[in-house]
Design a protein around this motif. Sequence first.
Motif, PDB file in Angstrom:
ATOM      1  N   VAL A  21      37.633 -21.095  23.592  1.00 36.96           N
ATOM      2  CA  VAL A  21      37.122 -21.574  24.868  1.00 36.96           C
ATOM      3  C   VAL A  21      37.730 -22.943  25.143  1.00 36.96           C
ATOM      4  O   VAL A  21      37.756 -23.809  24.270  1.00 36.96           O
ATOM      5  N   VAL A  22      38.225 -23.135  26.374  1.00 33.94           N
ATOM      6  CA  VAL A  22      38.752 -24.425  26.814  1.00 33.94           C
ATOM      7  C   VAL A  22      38.032 -24.790  28.103  1.00 33.94           C
ATOM      8  O   VAL A  22      37.965 -23.996  29.034  1.00 33.94           O
ATOM      9  N   VAL A  23      37.467 -26.000  28.145  1.00 31.97           N
ATOM     10  CA  VAL A  23      36.815 -26.521  29.344  1.00 31.97           C
ATOM     11  C   VAL A  23      37.584 -27.757  29.776  1.00 31.97           C
ATOM     12  O   VAL A  23      37.822 -28.661  28.976  1.00 31.97           O
ATOM     13  N   THR A  24      37.992 -27.791  31.043  1.00 30.63           N
ATOM     14  CA  THR A  24      38.694 -28.942  31.589  1.00 30.63           C
ATOM     15  C   THR A  24      37.835 -29.581  32.661  1.00 30.63           C
ATOM     16  O   THR A  24      37.353 -28.893  33.564  1.00 30.63           O
ATOM     17  N   ASP A  25      37.625 -30.890  32.544  1.00 33.21           N
ATOM     18  CA  ASP A  25      36.849 -31.647  33.527  1.00 33.21           C
ATOM     19  C   ASP A  25      37.745 -32.736  34.099  1.00 33.21           C
ATOM     20  O   ASP A  25      38.233 -33.592  33.371  1.00 33.21           O
ATOM     21  N   ARG A  26      38.016 -32.662  35.392  1.00 32.61           N
ATOM     22  CA  ARG A  26      38.794 -33.682  36.070  1.00 32.61           C
ATOM     23  C   ARG A  26      37.847 -34.837  36.369  1.00 32.61           C
ATOM     24  O   ARG A  26      37.144 -34.859  37.372  1.00 32.61           O
ATOM     25  N   ALA A  27      37.789 -35.810  35.461  1.00 29.68           N
ATOM     26  CA  ALA A  27      36.799 -36.873  35.521  1.00 29.68           C
ATOM     27  C   ALA A  27      37.080 -37.880  36.627  1.00 29.68           C
ATOM     28  O   ALA A  27      36.155 -38.405  37.250  1.00 29.68           O
ATOM     29  N   LEU A  28      38.366 -38.162  36.880  1.00 28.44           N
ATOM     30  CA  LEU A  28      38.720 -39.192  37.859  1.00 28.44           C
ATOM     31  C   LEU A  28      40.074 -38.873  38.450  1.00 28.44           C
ATOM     32  O   LEU A  28      41.018 -38.555  37.726  1.00 28.44           O
ATOM     33  N   THR A  29      40.177 -38.955  39.765  1.00 32.73           N
ATOM     34  CA  THR A  29      41.454 -38.822  40.450  1.00 32.73           C
ATOM     35  C   THR A  29      41.542 -39.911  41.493  1.00 32.73           C
ATOM     36  O   THR A  29      40.638 -40.052  42.320  1.00 32.73           O
ATOM     37  N   VAL A  30      42.622 -40.712  41.431  1.00 32.60           N
ATOM     38  CA  VAL A  30      42.838 -41.795  42.386  1.00 32.60           C
ATOM     39  C   VAL A  30      44.192 -41.571  43.038  1.00 32.60           C
ATOM     40  O   VAL A  30      45.209 -41.525  42.349  1.00 32.60           O
ATOM     41  N   LYS A  31      44.189 -41.408  44.344  1.00 31.65           N
ATOM     42  CA  LYS A  31      45.438 -41.234  45.083  1.00 31.65           C
ATOM     43  C   LYS A  31      46.125 -42.583  45.194  1.00 31.65           C
ATOM     44  O   LYS A  31      45.503 -43.582  45.543  1.00 31.65           O
ATOM     45  N   GLY A  32      47.418 -42.612  44.876  1.00 29.22           N
ATOM     46  CA  GLY A  32      48.181 -43.853  44.942  1.00 29.22           C
ATOM     47  C   GLY A  32      49.216 -43.809  46.035  1.00 29.22           C
ATOM     48  O   GLY A  32      49.452 -42.779  46.660  1.00 29.22           O
ATOM     49  N   THR A  33      49.836 -44.948  46.264  1.00 28.40           N
ATOM     50  CA  THR A  33      50.919 -44.994  47.255  1.00 28.40           C
ATOM     51  C   THR A  33      52.196 -44.412  46.674  1.00 28.40           C
ATOM     52  O   THR A  33      53.096 -44.036  47.404  1.00 28.40           O
ATOM     53  N   GLY A  34      52.277 -44.341  45.360  1.00 34.57           N
ATOM     54  CA  GLY A  34      53.407 -43.713  44.678  1.00 34.57           C
ATOM     55  C   GLY A  34      52.885 -42.551  43.861  1.00 34.57           C
ATOM     56  O   GLY A  34      52.684 -41.458  44.357  1.00 34.57           O
ATOM     57  N   LEU A  35      52.599 -42.821  42.593  1.00 35.38           N
ATOM     58  CA  LEU A  35      52.044 -41.800  41.714  1.00 35.38           C
ATOM     59  C   LEU A  35      50.521 -41.832  41.753  1.00 35.38           C
ATOM     60  O   LEU A  35      49.908 -42.893  41.866  1.00 35.38           O
ATOM     61  N   ASP A  36      49.913 -40.663  41.667  1.00 36.72           N
ATOM     62  CA  ASP A  36      48.458 -40.569  41.592  1.00 36.72           C
ATOM     63  C   ASP A  36      48.006 -40.771  40.150  1.00 36.72           C
ATOM     64  O   ASP A  36      48.760 -40.543  39.212  1.00 36.72           O
ATOM     65  N   LEU A  37      46.762 -41.201  39.970  1.00 36.86           N
ATOM     66  CA  LEU A  37      46.168 -41.373  38.644  1.00 36.86           C
ATOM     67  C   LEU A  37      45.133 -40.283  38.447  1.00 36.86           C
ATOM     68  O   LEU A  37      44.305 -40.034  39.322  1.00 36.86           O
TER      69      LEU A  37
END
Length: 62
Positions: A21-37
């Motif tokens: 079993v694999v569980v993935t949680d996208r805890a934080l996403t920040v859109k950037g002016t270049g690369l996203d975090l």
Amino acid sequence: MDRHAISDREELLVNRANGNVVVTDRALTVKGTGLDLSVNAVYNGRTSGSGALGAHWQISGA
């Protein structure tokens, strides 16, 4: 692998052949002016050891 959406940021993957079993949680996403975090917490039942969140959990960032 069977893939199931738990929510808009969580996903469950199940390998029927070996029971993993694999569980993935996208805890934080920040859109950037270049690369996203993006910061993810991932549980994998087949990994050994202990991460920052406990046994079988790892944190990844990109």
